[in-house]
Design a protein around this motif. Structure first.
Motif, short mmCIF file in Angstrom:
data_model
loop_
_atom_site.label_atom_id
_atom_site.label_comp_id
_atom_site.label_asym_id
_atom_site.label_seq_id
_atom_site.Cartn_x
_atom_site.Cartn_y
_atom_site.Cartn_z
N MET A 182 -13.79 -0.02 -8.46
CA MET A 182 -12.96 0.39 -7.34
C MET A 182 -11.75 1.12 -7.90
O MET A 182 -11.32 0.86 -9.03
CB MET A 182 -12.53 -0.87 -6.58
CG MET A 182 -11.65 -0.63 -5.38
SD MET A 182 -9.91 -0.68 -5.85
CE MET A 182 -9.13 -0.19 -4.33
N ASN A 223 -10.35 -2.45 -0.78
CA ASN A 223 -10.56 -3.83 -1.22
C ASN A 223 -10.80 -4.77 -0.05
O ASN A 223 -11.69 -5.62 -0.09
CB ASN A 223 -9.34 -4.33 -2.00
CG ASN A 223 -9.36 -3.87 -3.44
OD1 ASN A 223 -10.44 -3.65 -4.01
ND2 ASN A 223 -8.20 -3.72 -4.04
N GLU A 243 -8.18 -6.33 -12.44
CA GLU A 243 -7.59 -5.00 -12.30
C GLU A 243 -7.52 -4.31 -13.66
O GLU A 243 -7.47 -4.97 -14.69
CB GLU A 243 -6.17 -5.12 -11.74
CG GLU A 243 -6.13 -5.55 -10.30
CD GLU A 243 -4.71 -5.63 -9.76
OE1 GLU A 243 -3.82 -4.94 -10.29
OE2 GLU A 243 -4.49 -6.41 -8.81
N SER A 259 -4.22 -6.74 -1.80
CA SER A 259 -5.40 -6.24 -1.08
C SER A 259 -6.65 -7.01 -1.49
O SER A 259 -7.54 -7.24 -0.68
CB SER A 259 -5.59 -4.75 -1.36
OG SER A 259 -5.68 -4.51 -2.73
N SER A 317 0.02 -3.92 -12.02
CA SER A 317 1.14 -3.02 -11.74
C SER A 317 2.50 -3.69 -11.89
O SER A 317 3.50 -3.01 -12.03
CB SER A 317 1.01 -2.44 -10.33
OG SER A 317 1.11 -3.46 -9.38
N SER A 376 0.85 -1.18 0.00
CA SER A 376 0.00 0.00 0.00
C SER A 376 0.89 1.23 0.00
O SER A 376 2.00 1.20 0.52
CB SER A 376 -0.88 -0.01 1.24
OG SER A 376 -1.62 1.18 1.31
N ALA A 377 0.40 2.29 -0.61
CA ALA A 377 1.16 3.53 -0.62
C ALA A 377 1.41 3.96 0.82
O ALA A 377 0.58 3.73 1.69
CB ALA A 377 0.38 4.60 -1.36
N HIS A 395 -3.82 -8.05 -6.97
CA HIS A 395 -3.09 -7.39 -5.89
C HIS A 395 -3.40 -8.02 -4.52
O HIS A 395 -4.46 -8.57 -4.31
CB HIS A 395 -3.50 -5.92 -5.88
CG HIS A 395 -2.69 -5.05 -5.00
ND1 HIS A 395 -3.16 -4.58 -3.80
CD2 HIS A 395 -1.44 -4.58 -5.13
CE1 HIS A 395 -2.23 -3.84 -3.23
NE2 HIS A 395 -1.18 -3.81 -4.02
N THR A 399 -4.12 7.10 -4.65
CA THR A 399 -2.70 7.20 -4.34
C THR A 399 -1.84 7.34 -5.58
O THR A 399 -0.65 7.60 -5.48
CB THR A 399 -2.22 5.94 -3.59
OG1 THR A 399 -2.90 4.82 -4.12
CG2 THR A 399 -2.48 6.05 -2.14
N LYS A 400 -2.41 7.09 -6.74
CA LYS A 400 -1.58 7.08 -7.93
C LYS A 400 -1.77 8.37 -8.72
O LYS A 400 -1.11 9.36 -8.41
CB LYS A 400 -1.91 5.86 -8.77
CG LYS A 400 -1.22 4.60 -8.27
CD LYS A 400 -2.05 3.75 -7.37
CE LYS A 400 -1.20 2.74 -6.63
NZ LYS A 400 -1.97 1.97 -5.70
N GLY A 417 -6.46 2.74 -0.01
CA GLY A 417 -6.82 1.88 -1.14
C GLY A 417 -6.85 0.41 -0.76
O GLY A 417 -7.76 -0.33 -1.14
N PHE A 418 -5.85 0.00 -0.01
CA PHE A 418 -5.76 -1.40 0.41
C PHE A 418 -7.02 -1.79 1.19
O PHE A 418 -7.65 -2.80 0.92
CB PHE A 418 -4.52 -1.57 1.29
CG PHE A 418 -4.18 -3.00 1.62
CD1 PHE A 418 -3.22 -3.67 0.89
CD2 PHE A 418 -4.79 -3.66 2.67
CE1 PHE A 418 -2.89 -4.98 1.19
CE2 PHE A 418 -4.47 -4.97 2.97
CZ PHE A 418 -3.52 -5.63 2.23
N HIS A 452 -4.47 1.57 -10.72
CA HIS A 452 -3.45 2.20 -11.56
C HIS A 452 -4.03 2.83 -12.81
O HIS A 452 -3.39 3.66 -13.43
CB HIS A 452 -2.38 1.18 -11.95
CG HIS A 452 -1.49 0.82 -10.81
ND1 HIS A 452 -0.30 1.45 -10.56
CD2 HIS A 452 -1.64 -0.09 -9.82
CE1 HIS A 452 0.25 0.94 -9.48
NE2 HIS A 452 -0.55 -0.01 -9.01
N ASP A 508 -10.85 -3.29 -10.27
CA ASP A 508 -9.94 -2.47 -9.48
C ASP A 508 -9.11 -1.60 -10.42
O ASP A 508 -8.26 -2.08 -11.14
CB ASP A 508 -9.04 -3.39 -8.64
CG ASP A 508 -8.03 -2.62 -7.81
OD1 ASP A 508 -7.75 -1.46 -8.12
OD2 ASP A 508 -7.52 -3.21 -6.84
N THR A 533 -8.11 3.83 -6.60
CA THR A 533 -7.42 4.48 -5.49
C THR A 533 -7.00 5.88 -5.90
O THR A 533 -6.93 6.21 -7.08
CB THR A 533 -6.15 3.70 -5.07
OG1 THR A 533 -5.21 3.77 -6.12
CG2 THR A 533 -6.45 2.27 -4.75
C1 PLP Z 1 -4.44 -3.02 -7.84
C2 PLP Z 1 -4.26 -2.31 -6.57
N1 PLP Z 1 -5.25 -2.25 -5.67
C3 PLP Z 1 -5.11 -1.59 -4.50
C4 PLP Z 1 -3.92 -0.98 -4.17
C5 PLP Z 1 -3.76 -0.35 -2.82
O1 PLP Z 1 -3.89 1.00 -2.85
P1 PLP Z 1 -3.24 1.95 -1.75
O2 PLP Z 1 -1.81 2.08 -2.09
O3 PLP Z 1 -3.99 3.22 -1.90
O4 PLP Z 1 -3.47 1.32 -0.43
C6 PLP Z 1 -2.88 -1.01 -5.07
C7 PLP Z 1 -1.63 -0.30 -4.78
O5 PLP Z 1 -0.56 -0.66 -4.74
C8 PLP Z 1 -3.03 -1.70 -6.30
O6 PLP Z 1 -2.02 -1.80 -7.16
#
Ligand code: PLP
Lengths: 480, 483
Positions: free
Chosen positions: B305, B173, B246, B196, B250, A345-346, B194, B309-310, B169-170, B278, B275, B307
């Protein structure tokens, strides 16, 4: 003649019969006689039988058409159950910070919902730290810790918390809820044993589930029940010697679900007696208890080394977001490669790390807030205890105060409805309270109640006003 | 993916074999001369020897290639903090000597990571109004007007009737999946999903099956078998089936074959959970993710879904779906009920970034950013290919891994690039299959043409050193380079 005799006779005559043509035959210096032949035959027969397929009823695979038909006929349930009235809950929407007073629907209200225990929401030092961080780092970290998502303030905060608690090391998680559910499975695997309080919050429950360990629960905050469980395990060990597995006791210092305080000193005594490790969630006690505000362990004079793993969310007293896990360097290092919520996770946005650093500094320097908080808790409890129809739950020192119906309506939903009415009417009187909500996924079945989070920054006059309004509202609702 | 050359397979297995043997030899000698006293009598060790063998004997040797701290925003250029070790890489100390490096690692696709002329002032304003935290869950007093605004904006952006946001994000999920499905249900998950999603699926209590990565035909086969056979033992029909995929993988850089997968899930009445961690903001003409890229109507996706964070340079995640779905999830999802709500300044960052992307800031910056990341990605990918590197992933994807294979090339590549002031991510076992160690480049809209060329030049040089050009070099590479 007996059966045995008959068989013997038969084999003997067979042997002589077979012996006859081969009499004196010698192969590679090995004398071959009827015995030998018979035995070879037997071996071959056994081998033949062994190689046969065991009996199986004829299994014909489904034809494509049949599969098509099955797929055609299959009717899935809807993605979610029908929406009921109860699901359509609209929480209050805040128009300003969730401080001791906040604004809802354009009206200033006294806020007893935010776990802003030390009153650090709105603190100018923290805001300054955040602003500086926002300018330097932006908001997000855009990557997990492993891949250039480690920013210097993360390392600083980890060092700061370790120094504050007196532990060798600390690891940050970007979210409080993900801390327990990552930290527990990092150490407990299938075959390991966890004894947990039945009142632990969902984050811990999730961690227990993901660990796939054997889980035993003891009665909520009941030390004798814990001892009984430990004794059971000990007895079983005596009966059956097994390979040593990892064993943990999992508790919360102040339970999120009840405001009760764990008798940590006794639990530590037990864990040493029965050779368990201990995992403590100090989310609602860090910054609040102990001479230096380190938490319940300090309050009870337990050396920090005796607590194997400490976790806490930073979304309470520290007025930030995220969580951390603190302990020996082995505990921390191991999670850096196997804590799922850490690796995948970030990382925590840097400004939140800066906010936490500033908060820990304030806690270290300013001991007044802790005193104010205890005063406010005592003051509010004194006033609330006089309200007929409600009983006070939670520990006298806990900053989370639970109010339960003195007379339950008999059902969870019924109690909920009454309490929700109280909460709604209180909002009309400009007091923001919350009813404890429970997800259907939550296994903790403690009773429902009104949850009040006391803050050091609450004015005494406000707290008094809350008690008076609550008395009125409860009276009018319970009498109708 | 191309087949791995035999020579590479052999040398890779040999390398791991050697590491393994030497590791065990060292373990053996350690057990002779050194008694571990960190575990008290009567306790099982916190981590068993075989559990941390990998850490002790493989990872520690190259741990300087990971977790490199930085002292700046994760923008196009970063300040990497120097580290030294005095004990053979067991522990690393900061040297406080920073090194300015080109950043080819962060998920900063649209360049919102650093402070931004439009976003940052607004974020600071929201910090002033709301403080960094609400210290409360969404259902208590953690919902502010900007949380509501963001939910409405996300719904509008992804093209769904409603949305809800989470602080991580984690956790999005890992807390949503258990709310959607439980015992008697089946989750069919892409084999490379992923962690998560794996956590959410495991936490749900549903059965989990995987289908071959990004292969609709295999998904169909798994679905047919699952429906025909029903639940194991009881043979009851499945309550429901959710297929989880997804948008961009990633570690592969691949785009989801969404339209084909959707036609399979629709044919078999399975629900689809997409998801877009990315892909949202990073691909599609207007940044609306893989649906837009693949021309799939978002109405066909049951649960969307993503996030923040990207592409948005913030934190948190969202779920978008029908109004009823969101109402239901807000009633059940532990991430909504029990978690601290998303930090208000982070919320504001996403709102501002979305406004820029949608052009609601009154400029065309968003559109330019989107065009830039696409152009940058395609240029970089094409040049890497020309060089002869074995690049994975699809056109338009800003994530491009390329193969290293041999374990020794992981630290070699990473360290040599760093020496030349380029920060790239390298990954090996266990994050990837044993044989398939790789380096990964993430391209951002904030990279200039010079940045990209510099990155290419360094990668080319280091690839020559490390023999990474598994394919014949194409003529035009040197030509383009010299222009
Ligand atoms: C496909 C996927 N879902 C969820 C996440 C988790 O997101 P976050 O980094 O915001 O917790 C990531 C991040 O790495 C991801 O690549």
């Amino acid at each position: 003649m007996t059966m045995g005799g008959m068989v013997q006779n038969l084999t003997e005559s067979l042997a002589t019969m077979l012996d006859a043509p081969l009499a004196d035959a010698v192969v590679f210096g090995f004398h071959i006689d009827g015995h030998f032949l018979l035995e070879t035959l037997l071996v071959v027969a056994i081998a033949f039988l062994l190689l046969q397929k065991s009996y199986q009823p004829q299994k014909r695979p489904l034809t494509e058409q049949e599969v098509d038909q099955l797929c055609e006929e299959w009717v899935p349930e809807p993605l979610h159950p029908p929406i009921t009235k109860e699901m359509e809950y609209n929480p209050p929407v805040l128009e300003s910070a969730a401080g001791p007073r906040t604004v809802v629907n354009g009206k200033s209200v006294i806020n007893l919902s935010s776990t802003n225990y030390l009153g650090l929401i709105g603190n100018s030092k923290i805001k300054e730290a955040c602003n500086a961080a926002l300018e330097k780092y932006g908001v997000g970290s855009c990557g997990p810790r492993g891949f250039y998502g480690t920013i210097d303030v993360h390392l600083d905060l980890e060092a700061k918390i370790a120094q504050f608690l007196g532990t060798p090391d600390t690891i940050l998680y970007s979210y409080g809820l993900a801390t327990a559910s990552s930290a527990i499975p990092a150490f407990c695997k299938r075959g390991d044993l966890i004894i947990a309080d039945e009142g632990v919050s969902w984050g811990i429950q999730n961690g227990l589930l993901l660990s796939r360990s054997t889980i035993k629960y003891f009665k909520h905050n009941d030390i004798s029940s814990l001892e009984k469980r430990l004794e059971e395990v000990f007895q079983e060990d005596q009966r059956k010697r097994k390979a040593l597995n990892r064993r943990f006791i999992v508790v919360e210092a102040i339970y999120q679900n009840s405001g009760l305080m764990a008798p940590l000193d006794e639990i530590v005594r037990l864990k040493e007696k029965y050779r368990f490790r201990i995992f403590v969630d100090e989310s609602n006690s860090i910054g609040i208890f102990g001479k230096n505000g380190r938490g319940l362990f300090e309050h009870l004079n337990i050396p920090v080394e005796k607590i194997d793993i400490i976790i806490a969310a930073m979304g309470n007293a520290l007025a930030s977001v995220g969580g951390f896990c603190s302990g020996s360097s082995k505990v921390v290092d191991h999670q850096r490669l196997s804590g799922a919520g850490y690796c995948f996770s970030a990382s925590l946005p840097p400004f939140l790390a800066s906010a936490s650093i500033a908060a820990v500094e304030i806690i270290q320097q300013d001991r007044e807030r802790q005193k104010m908080l205890q005063e406010n808790v005592a003051f509010l409890r004194r006033n609330l205890s006089e309200i007929p129809g409600l009983t006070l739950g939670s520990d006298p020192l806990s900053p989370l105060v639970y109010l339960y119906l003195a007379k339950s309506s008999g059902s969870f939903a019924g109690d909920n409805a009454i309490l929700q009415k109280i909460v709604d009417q209180m909002l009309e009187k400009s007091v923001l309270l919350t009813l404890k909500k429970r997800s259907v996924l939550d296994k903790c079945k403690l009773p429902t109640g009104i949850r009040i989070a006391v803050s050091a920054s609450h004015e005494k006059s406000d707290l008094l006003a809350v008690s008076l309004s609550l008395k009125e509202v409860v009276q009018s609702i319970l009498s109708s | 993916m191309a087949t791995v050359p035999y020579f590479v397979v052999l040398t890779t297995y040999f390398s791991y074999g050697l590491l393994f043997v030497i590791g065990h030899l060292r373990d053996f000698f350690r057990s002779l001369f050194y008694k571990d006293r960190s575990t008290a009598e009567g306790y099982a060790p916190l981590c068993r020897d075989f559990e941390d063998f990998y850490t002790r004997r493989l990872y520690h040797r190259i741990q300087d290639c990971f977790n490199r701290p930085i002292a700046s925003a994760p923008d196009a250029w970063i300040e990497v903090i120097g580290r030294v070790s005095r004990d053979n890489n067991q522990t690393l100390y900061r040297t406080y000597q920073n090194q300015r490096c080109l950043n080819l690692s962060s998920y900063n696709y649209l360049g919102f990571a650093a402070s931004d002329e439009y976003c940052t002032p607004r974020v600071m304003e929201s910090l002033e109004t709301f403080s960094p935290s609400t210290c409360s869950t969404r259902i208590d007093c953690g919902t502010t007007v900007i949380h509501q605004e963001l939910e409405e904006m996300v719904a509008r952006f992804v093209g769904k009737p409603a949305a809800m946001v989470y602080g991580m994000g984690f956790a999005t999920n890992s807390t949503t999946l258990p709310a959607l499905i439980g015992k008697g249900g089946l989750i069919i998950s892409d084999s490379l999903n992923h962690s998560s999603i794996v956590a959410g699926a495991r936490g749900s209590g549903a059965k989990v099956q995987v289908f071959q990565h990004n292969t609709p035909s295999h998904l169909e086969q798994v679905l047919r078998e699952a429906i025909a056979e029903g639940q194991p033992r009881t043979r009851r029909p499945w309550k429901k089936i959710i297929v989880v995929v997804e948008g961009i993988y990633s570690m592969e850089g691949e785009l989801c074959r969404l339209s084909e997968i959707v036609s399979v899930t629709q044919k078999y009445k399975a629900y689809i959970y997409l998801d877009e961690a990315h892909s949202i903001g990073a691909i599609g003409k207007t940044g609306r993710g893989v649906c837009e890229h693949d021309g799939v109507d978002p109405a066909k996706i049951d649960v969307m879904m993503g996030t923040f964070t990207k592409s948005f340079g913030s934190c948190g995640g969202y779920i978008a779906g029908s109004k009823e779905l969101i109402t239901y999830l807000k009633h059940v999802s532990p991430g909504h009920i029990y978690a601290t709500s998303m930090s208000p300044p982070a919320v504001q960052q996403v709102i501002s970034a979305l406004k820029v992307i949608l052009g609601e800031d009154g400029s065309d910056r968003g559109a330019r950013k989107l065009a830039q990341v696409r152009e940058n990605s395609n240029y970089f990918r094409q040049e890497l290919r020309r060089m002869g590197c074995e690049v994975l992933g699809d056109e338009n994807s800003p994530v491009m891994p390329f193969m290293l294979y041999n374990p020794a090339k992981i630290p070699a590549f990473s360290r040599e690039c760093l020496k030349r002031n380029v920060a790239v991510v390298t990954v090996g076992f266990p994050a990837t299959p044993l044989l398939l160690a790789r380096a990964r480049v993430c391209i951002s809209a904030s990279h200039t043409k010079e940045d990209l060329d510099l990155g290419l030049e360094v990668i080319s040089e280091v690839s020559d050193m490390a023999h990474l050009k598994y394919f014949p070099q194409m003529e035009s590479f040197s030509k383009v380079k010299s222009v």
